[in-house]
Design an enzyme around this catalytic site. Structure first.
Site, short mmCIF file in Angstrom:
data_model
loop_
_atom_site.label_atom_id
_atom_site.label_comp_id
_atom_site.label_asym_id
_atom_site.label_seq_id
_atom_site.Cartn_x
_atom_site.Cartn_y
_atom_site.Cartn_z
N LYS A 80 0.87 -1.18 0.00
CA LYS A 80 0.00 0.00 0.00
C LYS A 80 0.90 1.22 0.00
CE LYS A 80 -4.51 1.00 0.53
NZ LYS A 80 -5.70 0.29 0.05
N GLY A 181 -20.56 7.18 5.26
CA GLY A 181 -19.71 7.57 4.14
C GLY A 181 -20.34 7.16 2.83
N VAL A 182 -20.74 8.17 2.02
CA VAL A 182 -21.39 7.85 0.74
C VAL A 182 -20.56 8.43 -0.41
CG1 VAL A 182 -23.69 7.51 1.66
CG2 VAL A 182 -22.98 9.83 1.06
N GLY A 183 -19.26 8.14 -0.35
CA GLY A 183 -18.35 8.54 -1.41
C GLY A 183 -18.42 7.55 -2.56
N VAL A 185 -17.57 4.34 -3.05
CA VAL A 185 -18.15 3.02 -2.81
C VAL A 185 -19.54 3.15 -2.17
CG1 VAL A 185 -17.89 0.81 -1.64
CG2 VAL A 185 -15.87 1.99 -2.51
P1 NAD Z 1 -14.24 8.11 -0.76
O1 NAD Z 1 -13.20 9.07 -0.27
O2 NAD Z 1 -14.78 8.28 -2.12
O3 NAD Z 1 -15.49 8.10 0.24
C1 NAD Z 1 -15.38 8.18 1.62
C2 NAD Z 1 -16.50 9.09 2.11
O4 NAD Z 1 -16.53 9.05 3.54
C3 NAD Z 1 -16.30 10.55 1.71
O5 NAD Z 1 -17.48 11.03 1.05
C4 NAD Z 1 -16.06 11.26 3.04
O6 NAD Z 1 -16.59 12.58 3.05
C5 NAD Z 1 -16.81 10.37 4.00
N1 NAD Z 1 -16.38 10.45 5.38
C6 NAD Z 1 -15.12 10.61 5.87
N2 NAD Z 1 -15.15 10.63 7.22
C7 NAD Z 1 -16.45 10.45 7.58
C8 NAD Z 1 -17.12 10.36 8.82
N3 NAD Z 1 -16.48 10.45 10.00
N4 NAD Z 1 -18.47 10.18 8.82
C9 NAD Z 1 -19.14 10.10 7.65
N5 NAD Z 1 -18.55 10.18 6.44
C10 NAD Z 1 -17.23 10.35 6.41
O7 NAD Z 1 -13.60 6.66 -0.56
P2 NAD Z 1 -14.10 5.29 -1.19
O8 NAD Z 1 -13.28 4.96 -2.37
O9 NAD Z 1 -15.59 5.29 -1.29
O10 NAD Z 1 -13.64 4.27 -0.04
C11 NAD Z 1 -14.35 4.19 1.19
C12 NAD Z 1 -13.67 3.17 2.09
O11 NAD Z 1 -13.65 1.90 1.45
C13 NAD Z 1 -12.19 3.47 2.42
O12 NAD Z 1 -11.90 3.01 3.72
C14 NAD Z 1 -11.43 2.65 1.41
O13 NAD Z 1 -10.12 2.32 1.85
C15 NAD Z 1 -12.31 1.42 1.34
N6 NAD Z 1 -12.17 0.68 0.10
C16 NAD Z 1 -12.41 1.29 -1.09
C17 NAD Z 1 -12.29 0.57 -2.26
C18 NAD Z 1 -12.59 1.17 -3.60
O14 NAD Z 1 -12.76 0.42 -4.57
N7 NAD Z 1 -12.69 2.49 -3.69
C19 NAD Z 1 -11.91 -0.79 -2.21
C20 NAD Z 1 -11.70 -1.39 -0.97
C21 NAD Z 1 -11.83 -0.64 0.18
#
Ligand code: NAD
Length: 364
Positions: A80, A181-183, A185
């Site tokens: 990583k 968290g509604v980013g 994923v």
């Molecule tokens: P992202 O940054 O697009 O979304 C994360 C969201 O969480 C953001 O909208 C952020 O504003 C929100 N957030 C942060 N802190 C918060 C809190 N305290 N309360 C509520 N919301 C909060 O990231 P992502 O790509 O959607 O990934 C989300 C998680 O999944 C991460 O931990 C990442 O490591 C894990 N993950 C992602 C993938 C992938 O394919 N993107 C794969 C495996 C694991």
């Protein structure tokens, strides 16, 4: 604190620090294991409270990637990277070019892709400096592109399996799911849950991100500080790690925890705390492997998107096996999953691998 006596140091193969004053890059790449193949795992760009916090994150995340790739049956080890971003620092192409050179200097022992704070466009810039990158734009019907929808699909199918195992329900219709968290994923997951008839409670620290979601999916908004403790059947952490700990676990009301975030447990002991409370925890690196399955297949260059889909849809089988083993042996699910991952590495691992010979055949 040094690296060798760091509490999260787990006999990692190597830890690499990079600085490029011209672009402002400061990054750490941690290679946890190359026993099953080149170390694969995404790059996170984040504003850390300290360099120590960044090191802790990359040590834990890279070990998680070894376990994730092993349980998913992928021919990759675990690594990583983290880019330490200053508060409000601009994103520049030069930064990602410098990061690409850093990755390239490891000559294929580490393969990068997107994680939090990194987009497909950023990876295109990294690709201009190194072939050891995945998560690039999809070409035709081949595997590739943003891994988030695949991660969301795996989590969705995993939630179905966990709900069946813990609540005895064979459908998500009427099941309440709290999504933290509604980013990338979380938003895709919400769409799938809504289509399956689930009721959604959602929280995000970004108002814009929440607003985007609500334009597509009906959901009840909960304050970020309250979402973990919502009156929900399922809690899906999809933000950052360490949210399941000694302070939060006693207040959680959901019977199932199944989400995308990496390192949801602050420590292994927190898995036991959940089990003692009768909460079924879907180990994070098992349920969230959809994205890495996609980027791995893209990197190897021999799969279609349909093949990625059918592989992602095998995640529930792995979870069912872990849930059954945990129930039969009265152990927490995270312990069962960790043991499984370590067994796979020990059995299939043949020591350090050279750089992946297919790297030069990447999609441009
Ligand atoms: P992202 O940054 O697009 O979304 C994360 C969201 O969480 C953001 O909208 C952020 O504003 C929100 N957030 C942060 N802190 C918060 C809190 N305290 N309360 C509520 N919301 C909060 O990231 P992502 O790509 O959607 O990934 C989300 C998680 O999944 C991460 O931990 C990442 O490591 C894990 N993950 C992602 C993938 C992938 O394919 N993107 C794969 C495996 C694991």
């Amino acid at each position: 604190m040094g690296v060798f006596n760091h509490p999260e140091f787990d006999h990692h193969d190597s830890i690499h620090y990079f600085e490029d004053p011209a672009s402002g890059l400061r990054a750490i790449i941690a290679i946890h294991s190359t026993a099953l193949g080149p170390a694969a795992g995404g790059c996170r760009r984040w504003t850390y409270a300290s360099e120590e916090a960044a090191l802790t994150d990359v040590l834990r995340l890279s070990r998680g990637m070894t376990y994730k790739n092993a349980v998913a049956g992928l021919p990759f080890g675990g690594g990583k990277s983290v880019i330490l971003a200053a508060e409000n620092a601009p994103r520049s192409p030069a930064l990602f070019e410098a990061f690409g050179r850093a990755v390239d200097s490891l000559q294929g022992r580490y393969i990068t892709a997107e994680d939090v704070g990194i987009s497909v466009d950023d990876m295109r810039i990294v690709r201009s400096e190194t072939p050891f990158v995945s998560g690039l734009p999809q070409s035709g019907s081949g595997a590739g592109g943003d891994p988030s929808p695949w991660t969301a699909l795996g989590v969705f199918r995993g939630i179905e399996a966990a709900v069946a195992a813990r609540l005895g329900r064979d459908s998500l219709a009427g099941v309440t799911v709290a999504v933290q968290g509604v980013g990338h994923v979380g938003a895709h997951l919400c769409v799938l849950l809504h289509e399956a008839g689930a009721r959604l409670l959602v929280a995000d620290v970004s108002r814009d991100t929440l607003q985007d979601l609500l334009e597509h999916v009906p959901a009840e908004v909960v304050a970020p500080r309250d979402i973990l403790f919502s009156d929900a059947d399922v809690l899906a952490p999809c933000a950052l790690g360490n949210v399941l700990n000694a302070e939060t676990i006693p207040r959680i009301r959901a019977k199932v925890i199944a989400g995308a975030a990496n390192n949801q447990l602050a420590s292994a002991a927190d898995g036991a705390r959940l089990a003692e409370r009768g909460i079924l925890y879907a180990p994070d690196y098992v349920i969230n492997a959809g994205g890495v399955i996609s980027v791995a297949r893209e990197y190897l260059g021999n799969s279609t998107a349909e093949e990625v889909r059918s592989e992602v849809c095998r995640i529930p089988e792995r979870l069912q096996q872990i849930f059954a083993d945990a129930a039969n042996s009265a152990r927490p699910t995270n312990d069962v999953a960790d043991e499984l991952a370590r067994q796979i590495v020990a059995q299939r691992g043949t020591g350090a691998h050279p750089a992946n010979p297919t790297a030069g055949r990447l999609i441009a």
